[in-house]
Scaffold this active site. Structure first.
Site, mmCIF file in Angstrom:
data_model
loop_
_atom_site.group_PDB
_atom_site.id
_atom_site.type_symbol
_atom_site.label_atom_id
_atom_site.label_comp_id
_atom_site.label_asym_id
_atom_site.label_seq_id
_atom_site.Cartn_x
_atom_site.Cartn_y
_atom_site.Cartn_z
ATOM 1 N N ASP B 24 0.833 -1.210 0.000
ATOM 2 C CA ASP B 24 0.000 0.000 0.000
ATOM 3 C C ASP B 24 0.865 1.256 0.000
ATOM 4 O OD1 ASP B 24 -2.203 1.678 0.167
ATOM 5 O OD2 ASP B 24 -3.115 0.646 1.842
ATOM 6 N N HIS B 221 -6.824 4.592 7.082
ATOM 7 C CA HIS B 221 -5.874 5.622 6.662
ATOM 8 C C HIS B 221 -6.003 6.800 7.624
ATOM 9 C CE1 HIS B 221 -4.346 4.057 2.724
ATOM 10 N NE2 HIS B 221 -5.291 3.183 3.004
ATOM 11 N N CYS B 252 -4.092 5.295 -2.112
ATOM 12 C CA CYS B 252 -4.517 4.601 -3.331
ATOM 13 C C CYS B 252 -4.338 5.535 -4.513
ATOM 14 C CB CYS B 252 -5.979 4.179 -3.212
ATOM 15 S SG CYS B 252 -6.627 3.477 -4.741
#
Lengths: 321, 321
Positions: B24, B221, B252
């Protein structure tokens, strides 16, 4: 997107956010902010809907020259409609000066850690408790209409960077003693950012059982990133007032390793997202950061919301069905 | 101060922290980290006591060139003792490649928001669910001893920066459908940092009631500073696995405004302070930041603990009486 409560005459709030930046923030910054900038900052904070602001500290100017103009800042703040003007005073002399300047709410620091007490106010915890009681007795001697609210900031309640862990029994005992001695509220302060949510919930609930309505604000620093999690834990244990600092300014100059308070704008966003009304307009609050940036160029401003912005479709708590 | 569990053969952990930085984190950074640096990073993470690491993403290299060496990184990670090697795969082809490389746990992204699904994997949510079910059917066709764990990352479960709010009924329905379709776990992901603790607790509890033991990780997040508060809320709703990223790398690339994951070292500190065992050695974890700093010079590294250090008198959860 405007909070329907922010501009009404009697805002409905579920959580009172006490802004402490002009006091807790500036005391940790060596530079002195000009009085005129402080006044603009306080006015911008009040315009966002914040209803209690700790605007300064009544300590000897040779110790904290950044606070030498506290009386002038209090006086200016008293001109702002709907605002409760709070000030810190470590002793009776400071309390008298704060009241004379117009402060409506006094914050008296008492450290649960004796080591921090000696470093911060050059008194033992026992002496600081006696001083707080003397302030309450003086307050009681005043004509009823002129009496300030007296809250105690019980510093290092969750641990001390000088002494390490602090006994929860001691914190509960001190809180009870201070409430019995006449304090209107006892604020539990994580001065150095040691607290965790389990501890906050447990200790806050214990103090609430002892003090009832005299349980004051939760005061958390974000030193290890855990500040907002601790704020939520405090709410779950019954706290309804939370201290915070715009842009996360803050730290105690006499507590090694202390860093900034939880960030007001991130806290208000969190509370409103959770469905808790603060009465604060986030766009105006974020705009107030510009006053700090202009008056203290180069000073690091913390916080996530100012960069990220509000979520798409965000609604204030008052607008949540 | 060493966690007694970190180096034992079968560490006792109350909360499994899944490190997702090498997947990520890197997917949101334009530069490509050399394979050798990724391997050192993963090894340093594993040496700190982390037991599950998402090491890469099996997507076409023309879409995410940063992940072109995913197979090599998985293979190297398989040489680390006691580690579960996880990898993301958006489709059956990627899942086959990940398994062939040696991945033991697959993470399949399915976006609750159709808009994000189209942007992220160029499939509607319905198509992504069908793909996930195809992956589960393929998994079932394999010899039992070679079957990977298949978890679904249910992206934008708490809101979407393209679509705005996401219906909780829809998230619960998708989670139930995916679990019924053979997924071993459904992870609830706050892809863009919209979630708040009340929402996390409510939605996680609902999903848990539907899925029981198939409730997977909480993936938060820290876009608006609320990440750790949400992590605590997820724990209170029954989550026992939390995703995090060393130094808070992440975001993202196909979700506007998405920023980094919650910071692994701050999360582990919070959990251990709360009395929850992670099996992770914080000093080794913080030391692992140096690998990122050396391999991606100038990249911002987030997190508070690395600056503030551990509190005086800190004890790991396993050492709390």
């Amino acid at each position: 997107m405007n909070p329907p409560t922010a501009n009404s005459a009697t805002p409905v709030t579920d959580v009172r956010v006490r802004e402490v930046g002009p006091r807790d923030g500036l005391q940790s910054i060596a530079r002195t902010m000009p009085t005129e900038a402080k006044n603009r900052w306080v006015a911008a904070l009040a315009a966002s809907g914040l209803r209690t602001i700790e605007v300064g500290s009544f300590v000897p100017p040779k110790l904290l020259p950044q606070m030498a103009d506290a009386a002038a800042v209090v006086q200016a703040a008293r001109g702002l409609p709907g605002l409760t003007v709070a000030a810190l005073a470590p002793n009776l002399r400071g309390a008298r000066d704060a009241l004379a300047a117009g402060a409506q709410e006094l914050v008296i620091p008492v450290s649960a850690s004796n080591e921090h007490s000696l470093a911060n106010v050059r008194m033992t915890t026992e002496q600081a408790v006696a001083e707080a009681q003397a302030i309450c007795a003086w307050r009681d001697s005043l004509p009823a209409a002129t009496r300030p609210v007296v809250g105690i900031a019980l510093s290092t309640s969750f641990g001390c960077s000088l002494a390490g862990p602090v006994s929860e029994d001691r914190v509960v005992g001190l809180a009870a003693q201070l409430a019995a001695g006449g304090a209107d509220a006892v604020h539990l302060a994580d001065t150095v950012g040691y607290a965790n949510p389990v501890q906050v919930k447990r200790l806050t609930a214990r103090v609430r059982r002892e003090l009832g309505g005299k349980l004051g604000a939760g005061h958390f620093h974000n030193t290890r990133g855990q500040g907002l999690a601790n704020a939520v834990a405090a709410l779950e244990a019954g706290v309804t007032t939370l201290d915070a600092s715009l842009a996360g300014l803050g730290g105690c100059p006499y507590a090694p390793g202390a860093t900034g308070n939880i960030v007001t704008e991130d806290l208000v966003f969190l509370l409103e997202s959770m469905g808790l009304r603060t009465g604060v307009d986030l766009e105006k609050l974020i705009a107030a950061r510009a006053v700090i940036a202009a008056a203290l160029p180069g000073e690091p401003l913390y916080g996530h919301l100012a960069d990220a912005g509000l979520p798409k479709g965000f609604v204030y708590a008052a607008g949540i069905a």
